[in-house]
Scaffold this active site. Structure first.
Site, PDB file in Angstrom:
ATOM      1  N   THR A  83       2.062   6.970  -0.433  1.00 51.60           N
ATOM      2  CA  THR A  83       1.117   5.875  -0.639  1.00 51.60           C
ATOM      3  C   THR A  83       1.104   5.430  -2.101  1.00 51.60           C
ATOM      4  O   THR A  83       1.505   6.195  -2.991  1.00 51.60           O
ATOM      5  CB  THR A  83      -0.311   6.347  -0.258  1.00 51.60           C
ATOM      6  OG1 THR A  83      -1.189   5.239  -0.239  1.00 51.60           O
ATOM      7  CG2 THR A  83      -0.847   7.375  -1.231  1.00 51.60           C
ATOM      8  N   ARG A 129      -6.373   8.401 -10.965  1.00 50.89           N
ATOM      9  CA  ARG A 129      -7.000   8.823  -9.703  1.00 50.89           C
ATOM     10  C   ARG A 129      -5.910   9.246  -8.708  1.00 50.89           C
ATOM     11  O   ARG A 129      -4.914   8.567  -8.503  1.00 50.89           O
ATOM     12  CB  ARG A 129      -7.821   7.663  -9.133  1.00 50.89           C
ATOM     13  CG  ARG A 129      -8.499   7.966  -7.790  1.00 50.89           C
ATOM     14  CD  ARG A 129      -7.669   7.522  -6.597  1.00 50.89           C
ATOM     15  NE  ARG A 129      -8.374   7.710  -5.335  1.00 50.89           N
ATOM     16  CZ  ARG A 129      -7.802   7.572  -4.147  1.00 50.89           C
ATOM     17  NH1 ARG A 129      -6.533   7.236  -4.060  1.00 50.89           N
ATOM     18  NH2 ARG A 129      -8.495   7.755  -3.052  1.00 50.89           N
ATOM     19  N   GLY A 142      -9.397   8.735   0.522  1.00 52.28           N
ATOM     20  CA  GLY A 142      -8.859  10.064   0.270  1.00 52.28           C
ATOM     21  C   GLY A 142      -9.877  11.065  -0.221  1.00 52.28           C
ATOM     22  O   GLY A 142      -9.779  12.257   0.083  1.00 52.28           O
ATOM     23  N   THR A 192      -1.738   4.068   3.723  1.00 50.89           N
ATOM     24  CA  THR A 192      -0.783   5.165   3.618  1.00 50.89           C
ATOM     25  C   THR A 192       0.047   5.338   4.876  1.00 50.89           C
ATOM     26  O   THR A 192      -0.482   5.211   5.978  1.00 50.89           O
ATOM     27  CB  THR A 192      -1.598   6.457   3.410  1.00 50.89           C
ATOM     28  OG1 THR A 192      -2.328   6.309   2.212  1.00 50.89           O
ATOM     29  CG2 THR A 192      -0.730   7.679   3.375  1.00 50.89           C
ATOM     30  N   SER A 209       0.813  -1.217   0.000  1.00 52.44           N
ATOM     31  CA  SER A 209       0.000   0.000   0.000  1.00 52.44           C
ATOM     32  C   SER A 209       0.847   1.269   0.000  1.00 52.44           C
ATOM     33  O   SER A 209       0.301   2.374  -0.020  1.00 52.44           O
ATOM     34  CB  SER A 209      -0.946  -0.003   1.207  1.00 52.44           C
ATOM     35  OG  SER A 209      -0.208  -0.156   2.395  1.00 52.44           O
ATOM     36  N   THR A 219      -5.327   9.000   6.734  1.00 56.07           N
ATOM     37  CA  THR A 219      -5.333   7.740   6.015  1.00 56.07           C
ATOM     38  C   THR A 219      -6.788   7.345   5.798  1.00 56.07           C
ATOM     39  O   THR A 219      -7.666   7.841   6.488  1.00 56.07           O
ATOM     40  CB  THR A 219      -4.547   6.672   6.815  1.00 56.07           C
ATOM     41  OG1 THR A 219      -4.474   5.471   6.053  1.00 56.07           O
ATOM     42  CG2 THR A 219      -5.199   6.384   8.153  1.00 56.07           C
ATOM     43  N   GLY A 220      -7.005   6.489   4.823  1.00 58.66           N
ATOM     44  CA  GLY A 220      -8.378   6.082   4.542  1.00 58.66           C
ATOM     45  C   GLY A 220      -8.830   6.559   3.180  1.00 58.66           C
ATOM     46  O   GLY A 220      -8.009   6.777   2.289  1.00 58.66           O
TER      47      GLY A 220
HETATM   48  C1  SD4 Z   1      -5.788   7.392  -0.729  1.00 59.59           C
HETATM   49  N1  SD4 Z   1      -5.630   7.928   1.605  1.00 59.59           N
HETATM   50  O1  SD4 Z   1      -5.170   7.284  -1.776  1.00 59.59           O
HETATM   51  C2  SD4 Z   1      -5.081   7.096   0.564  1.00 59.59           C
HETATM   52  C3  SD4 Z   1      -5.136   5.647   0.835  1.00 59.59           C
HETATM   53  C4  SD4 Z   1      -5.160   5.267   2.251  1.00 59.59           C
HETATM   54  O2  SD4 Z   1      -6.070   3.992   3.897  1.00 59.59           O
HETATM   55  O3  SD4 Z   1      -4.637   5.881   3.116  1.00 59.59           O
HETATM   56  N2  SD4 Z   1      -5.879   4.270   2.620  1.00 59.59           N
HETATM   57  O4  SD4 Z   1      -6.980   7.687  -0.696  1.00 59.59           O
END
Ligand code: SD4
Length: 336
Positions: A214, A224, A250, A196, A80, A247-248
């Site tokens: 990330t 994207r 985005g 991330t 990731s 994180t999460g």
């Molecule tokens: C994104 N925030 O590309 C990043 C991915 C991530 O937990 O952190 N996922 O959206």
């Protein structure tokens, strides 16, 4: 310029309407603090340790965060972040990263292909160009000019996972929510099910910096870009106040300019934990139904070296490294 008088006025307003205690003098001092570095997820532990090698010798927070996040970027078991990140839906690995220093300088790359260590490319964008962000082909061209080597990033494990995903996914990219639905850790070769790395550090001189890197949402649409390389969304640092990273999913962080919001809330007297919680609550408030199956987590560090985190879903962990303990790991509180 943000005057002290204005700060106190705003803070008093925040305190009276939100009943949050404000300690203006504490927040804006330039006192030396013991260094600290914090990162998102379990893989923040080895990353923090690398950063600590610099911080513990009196090094600069900026150097520490760059060196720290290069660890997961180089980890072939990490799908990731960086080198071995999962590709987009077309099988192309595209990397996003940004970095910010104590002077408010920042650099960023997005949708970078065929180049590893995007965080170091982001730092060079900050230091060698008058720009903040380079994307796609232009970011690659710049990296090559800076001496980075072109290389195939898609590892056999990532390719296998992508081909598995193609069988059933119907080109519908999904991000993991740790406690339900989709678990990338169930995919072959993925040691981590988390995402991330965002890292924030306070150095011996009391200066703050941050880095975020990330491979983004696995199997995303080509082109994207998530929150991670976007200053104010995936990362923000204000050396007077503190820093935040996310994180999460985005898209939700971008819609709410999440990390900037967390820092501004700290400016108005919130603790790092309270600021992260309020930023998460804003996302939930706008989309309560969607939030049930969505993960976003924030992590913050203030000028005093205090830190905190909050997420929508359970399962968000963060690593903390100080002089006392280089391997601290905490479970973030969450809404659900
Ligand atoms: C994104 N925030 O590309 C990043 C991915 C991530 O937990 O952190 N996922 O959206």
């Amino acid at each position: 310029m943000y005057s002290r008088r204005k700060f106190i006025k705003v803070s008093t307003l925040a305190a009276s309407t939100l009943a949050i205690p404000v300690k203006a003098a504490d927040i804006l001092t330039n006192e030396k603090r013991p260094p600290v570095v914090i990162s998102t997820w379990d893989f923040g532990i080895p990353a923090n340790k690398e950063a600590w090698r610099i911080l513990s010798k009196g090094g600069r927070a900026l150097d520490a965060v760059e060196a720290g996040v290069r660890i997961p970027e180089a980890d072939l078991n990490n799908h990731s972040v960086g080198r071995a990140g999962y590709p987009d839906r077309d099988g192309i690995v595209t990397l996003d990263a940004c970095i910010m220093d104590e002077f408010g300088n920042c650099g960023s790359v997005a949708a970078l292909e065929d180049i590893d260590h995007p965080i170091s490319v982001a730092r060079l964008v900050m230091e060698k160009t008058p720009h903040v962000m380079l994307v796609g082909e232009g970011a690659k061209q710049f990296a090559l000019e800076m001496g980075f080597k072109e290389q195939k990033l898609l590892t056999p494990e990532s390719e296998k996972a992508w081909k598995e995903w193609l069988k059933t996914a119907k080109y519908n990219p999904v991000i993991n929510v740790e406690n339900q639905l989709y678990r990338p850790d169930k995919l072959p070769g993925n040691q981590y099910n988390h995402d991330t790395i965002g890292m924030l550090a306070l150095d011996e001189k009391g200066n703050l910096s941050g880095a975020c890197t990330t491979s983004g949402m696995a199997f995303k649409l080509h082109g994207r870009v998530g929150d991670s390389p976007i200053i104010g969304a995936g990362l923000y640092v204000d050396n007077e106040i503190g820093g935040a990273t996310s994180t999460g999913v985005g898209e939700e962080v971008i819609r709410n300019v999440g990390s900037f919001l967390v820092v501004e809330l700290m400016r108005n007297g919130y603790t790092p934990y309270e600021a992260c919680r309020e930023a998460v609550n804003r996302i939930i408030k706008k989309k309560p139904e969607r939030a049930k199956s969505l993960q976003v987590g924030f992590l913050a560090l203030n000028k005093k070296g205090e830190y905190g985190a909050y997420a929508i879903q359970k399962g968000f962990s963060y690593a903390v490294c100080t002089g006392e303990n280089q391997e601290g790991l905490f479970a973030s509180k969450s809404h659900y």
